[in-house]
Design a protein around this motif. Structure first.
Motif, PDB file in Angstrom:
ATOM      1  N   VAL A 120      65.639 -32.143  13.684  1.00 44.67           N
ATOM      2  CA  VAL A 120      66.557 -33.140  13.120  1.00 44.67           C
ATOM      3  C   VAL A 120      67.415 -32.525  12.021  1.00 44.67           C
ATOM      4  N   SER A 124      71.451 -32.178  12.334  1.00 44.94           N
ATOM      5  CA  SER A 124      72.274 -32.810  11.301  1.00 44.94           C
ATOM      6  C   SER A 124      73.226 -31.807  10.664  1.00 44.94           C
ATOM      7  N   ALA A 141      70.784 -40.953  17.922  1.00 45.12           N
ATOM      8  CA  ALA A 141      70.179 -39.895  18.725  1.00 45.12           C
ATOM      9  C   ALA A 141      69.963 -40.386  20.147  1.00 45.12           C
ATOM     10  N   ASP A 160      60.652 -40.056  16.078  1.00 53.93           N
ATOM     11  CA  ASP A 160      61.114 -41.239  15.354  1.00 53.93           C
ATOM     12  C   ASP A 160      60.820 -41.125  13.859  1.00 53.93           C
ATOM     13  N   LEU A 163      63.460 -38.824  12.414  1.00 55.94           N
ATOM     14  CA  LEU A 163      64.823 -39.373  12.426  1.00 55.94           C
ATOM     15  C   LEU A 163      65.044 -40.371  11.285  1.00 55.94           C
ATOM     16  N   ILE A 166      67.982 -43.110  11.401  1.00 55.99           N
ATOM     17  CA  ILE A 166      68.911 -42.857  12.501  1.00 55.99           C
ATOM     18  C   ILE A 166      68.400 -43.553  13.763  1.00 55.99           C
ATOM     19  N   HIS A 168      67.783 -44.546  17.679  1.00 55.49           N
ATOM     20  CA  HIS A 168      67.545 -43.631  18.799  1.00 55.49           C
ATOM     21  C   HIS A 168      67.273 -44.408  20.083  1.00 55.49           C
ATOM     22  N   LEU A 199      72.046 -35.319  18.944  1.00 53.39           N
ATOM     23  CA  LEU A 199      72.477 -36.118  17.798  1.00 53.39           C
ATOM     24  C   LEU A 199      73.980 -36.311  17.907  1.00 53.39           C
ATOM     25  N   ASP A 370      63.885 -46.274  19.704  1.00 54.64           N
ATOM     26  CA  ASP A 370      63.316 -46.135  18.358  1.00 54.64           C
ATOM     27  C   ASP A 370      61.827 -45.792  18.377  1.00 54.64           C
TER      28      ASP A 370
END
Length: 387
Positions: A120, A124, A141, A160, A163, A166, A168, A199, A370
């Motif tokens: 991640v 990013s 994502a 998860d 993240l 973020i 997903h 991403l 998620d």
């Protein structure tokens, strides 16, 4: 006969393409022609498992040099013209509106939180270098899994956590319901026992969502013996799993098949929501293999399909109306939903609904939202232009 769409979306932010051409090189050439514009930054595709994947991989590698290209095999494709089979559907994202980075996870069983955190952070950083938008509140994502890897739950929970805020979603690759070989595509090749994490950072508006049309019934089933690693339930209500399931749905054991499972799903309740756990097959020992993880002691509820068309129409409309100007919805739609539509003679209306709502995507062996792995669900992201 090759089919090329006259309805492809061509916007400054993104474009769509699809082809039914069976020759791999010609098919990719046609996609390249439809997606060929100076702003192209990233290509996402979904293809039938009927293609010769080694030839298709080489064609993508040559046709989209120096671009990030990600994809997977399917249990059916969704194009701008609705449901299709045996074709390739694709979306091109512009560099002006989208910063995109991706990673292949080739060792799913050993993927831990440190790995997830590192991935991640790296994704990013790569997106920030493209200077499209801040990561927070402007990123989502997408994951694509080998649909027969049986590793979704473990990886998704870990991912998860890394993240954070973020959102997903994603889908598990299919192979036209052969249940033999499913693949994800990354870095010029198709892979098994692997997943791709993408991403997507954007200046566009978006809404990640998930939903289904199943309604609960009164019948409960307790998993009294299971092999969670193999996703096999040996006993339900202290009886051989296939026999007990056969009894409650009223279908003889030797007649249980994908149609039976699509019309008689079972789900686990978490809070006030039901999450479907679809059955994949009946085994010789009368156990049941599932598409999602199942564990000893969980209580399952027998479900029945509600109104798919109206529920999906309402959900897609709700997500689109929350955006300034809806451009496209990227959708991961369980193949059992498509099968149900076929059984009920509603394939064309559902296909037309997807077309009207500008949905592009694929039919999956499982959906992700998620950190959760679910079945018989529609998950996706609606993308729009700020008004």
């Amino acid at each position: 006969m090759t089919k090329l769409s006259s309805q492809n979306i061509c916007q400054p932010e993104l474009r769509t393409a699809f082809t039914t051409e069976r020759d791999e090189q010609v098919a990719v050439d046609q996609l390249q022609q439809q997606l060929n514009w100076p702003g192209l930054n990233f290509v996402l595709f979904f293809c039938s498992a009927e293609y010769q994947l080694d030839r298709l991989a080489k064609a993508f590698q040559l046709g989209f040099k120096d671009l990030l290209v990600v994809g997977c095999t399917t249990a059916g494709e969704i194009t701008v013209e609705g449901y299709d089979q045996g074709c390739i559907s694709a979306i091109g994202f512009s560099r002006e509106a989208f910063a995109v980075s991706g990673r292949l996870i080739s060792s799913l069983e050993h993927f831990d939180f440190n790995d997830a955190q590192g991935v991640v952070e790296q994704l990013s950083e790569q997106c920030l270098e493209q200077q499209v938008a801040p990561i927070k509140d402007h990123s989502f994502a997408l994951t694509l899994f080998d649909g027969l890897s049986t590793q979704e739950e473990k990886v998704l929970v870990t991912l998860d956590s890394a993240l954070g805020s973020i959102p997903h979603f994603g889908g598990s690759a299919g192979d036209d319901i052969c249940l033999a070989n499913t693949h994800v595509y990354f870095d010029g090749a198709f892979h098994t026992n692997a997943a791709v994490i993408i991403l997507i950072n954007t200046s566009c508006e978006f809404r990640v969502f998930s939903g289904h049309h199943m309604e609960s019934r009164d019948t409960k089933l307790v998993v009294t013996e299971a092999d969670s690693e193999q996703r096999r339930v040996l006993e339900l209500n202290a009886e051989p799993a296939a026999i007990e399931y056969s009894r409650i749905v009223g279908v003889p054991v030797d007649e249980l098949n994908h149609e039976s499972f699509a019309l008689n799903p079972i789900a686990v309740r978490i809070g006030d929501e039901y999450f479907v756990r679809s059955i994949q097959s009946v085994n010789d020992d009368l156990s049941l293999t599932f598409y999602c993880a199942v564990e000893n002691g969980i209580v399952l509820t027998l479900m029945e399909p509600g109104e798919m068309i109206s529920k999906l129409d309402q959900q897609l409309t709700r997500e689109e109306e929350a955006l300034g100007e809806h451009l496209l919805t990227l959708g991961c739609d369980c193949f059992l939903r498509r099968l149900e539509a076929q059984i009920r003679g509603k394939s064309d209306p559902v296909s037309q609904l997807l077309q009207r709502h500008r949905v592009v995507g694929f039919n999956t062996y499982g959906e992700q939202i998620d950190g959760m792995h679910v079945n018989q669900t529609f998950t996706g992201v609606a993308i729009g232009r700020k008004s």
